[in-house]
Design an enzyme around this catalytic site. Structure first.
Site, PDB file in Angstrom:
ATOM      1  N   ARG A   1       0.747  -1.235   0.018  1.00  0.00           N
ATOM      2  CA  ARG A   1      -0.186   0.012  -0.039  1.00  0.00           C
ATOM      3  C   ARG A   1       0.894   1.410   0.419  1.00  0.00           C
ATOM      4  O   ARG A   1       0.306   2.012  -0.321  1.00  0.00           O
ATOM      5  CB  ARG A   1      -0.827  -0.144   1.256  1.00  0.00           C
ATOM      6  CG  ARG A   1      -2.297  -1.302   0.668  1.00  0.00           C
ATOM      7  CD  ARG A   1      -3.099  -1.023   2.274  1.00  0.00           C
ATOM      8  NE  ARG A   1      -2.374  -1.543   3.703  1.00  0.00           N
ATOM      9  CZ  ARG A   1      -2.204  -1.166   4.206  1.00  0.00           C
ATOM     10  NH1 ARG A   1      -2.877   0.259   4.750  1.00  0.00           N
ATOM     11  NH2 ARG A   1      -1.178  -1.442   5.286  1.00  0.00           N
TER      12      ARG A   1
ATOM     13  N   ASN B   1      -6.201  -2.510   2.692  1.00  0.00           N
ATOM     14  CA  ASN B   1      -6.588  -4.328   2.315  1.00  0.00           C
ATOM     15  C   ASN B   1      -7.577  -4.671   2.556  1.00  0.00           C
ATOM     16  O   ASN B   1      -8.760  -3.632   2.741  1.00  0.00           O
ATOM     17  CB  ASN B   1      -5.874  -4.382   4.009  1.00  0.00           C
ATOM     18  CG  ASN B   1      -4.756  -4.576   3.842  1.00  0.00           C
ATOM     19  OD1 ASN B   1      -3.656  -4.679   2.902  1.00  0.00           O
ATOM     20  ND2 ASN B   1      -3.653  -4.336   5.746  1.00  0.00           N
TER      21      ASN B   1
END
Length: 91
Positions: free
Chosen positions: A20, A38
């Site tokens: 990320r 997520n």
């Protein structure tokens, strides 16, 4: 220039390995807004808005294999920009 929205579901070993953060850094370099988050099933959801050429570049980077973790598959969806995201964040 038309702004579009890319929704990408990234499958593979991509949670907990800096994926990320890496995605955020690449998106910011390209001048995109959105987020990477997520998902409960192990995927990472990437929402990005900006010019199509910059979104295509981000998609190519996601698929390149030069990311943290291992990307097995990226499934994308294209839409008109909604304008409901600013900056680029990790969620």
């Amino acid at each position: 220039m038309t702004t579009e929205r890319l929704t990408a579901w990234v499958h593979g070993y991509v949670q907990g390995v800096g994926f990320r953060w890496w995605t955020r850094a690449r998106a910011l370099e390209l001048g995109l807004v959105g987020y990477a988050a997520n998902q409960a099933d192990g995927r990472v959801l990437v929402i990005a808005e900006g010019p199509r050429d910059k979104l295509d570049a981000l998609l190519a980077l996601l698929r390149s294999g030069n990311t943290p973790g291992t990307v097995d598959l990226v499934v994308e969806q294209w839409d008109s920009a909604r304008g409901d995201v600013t900056g680029f964040v990790e969620r």
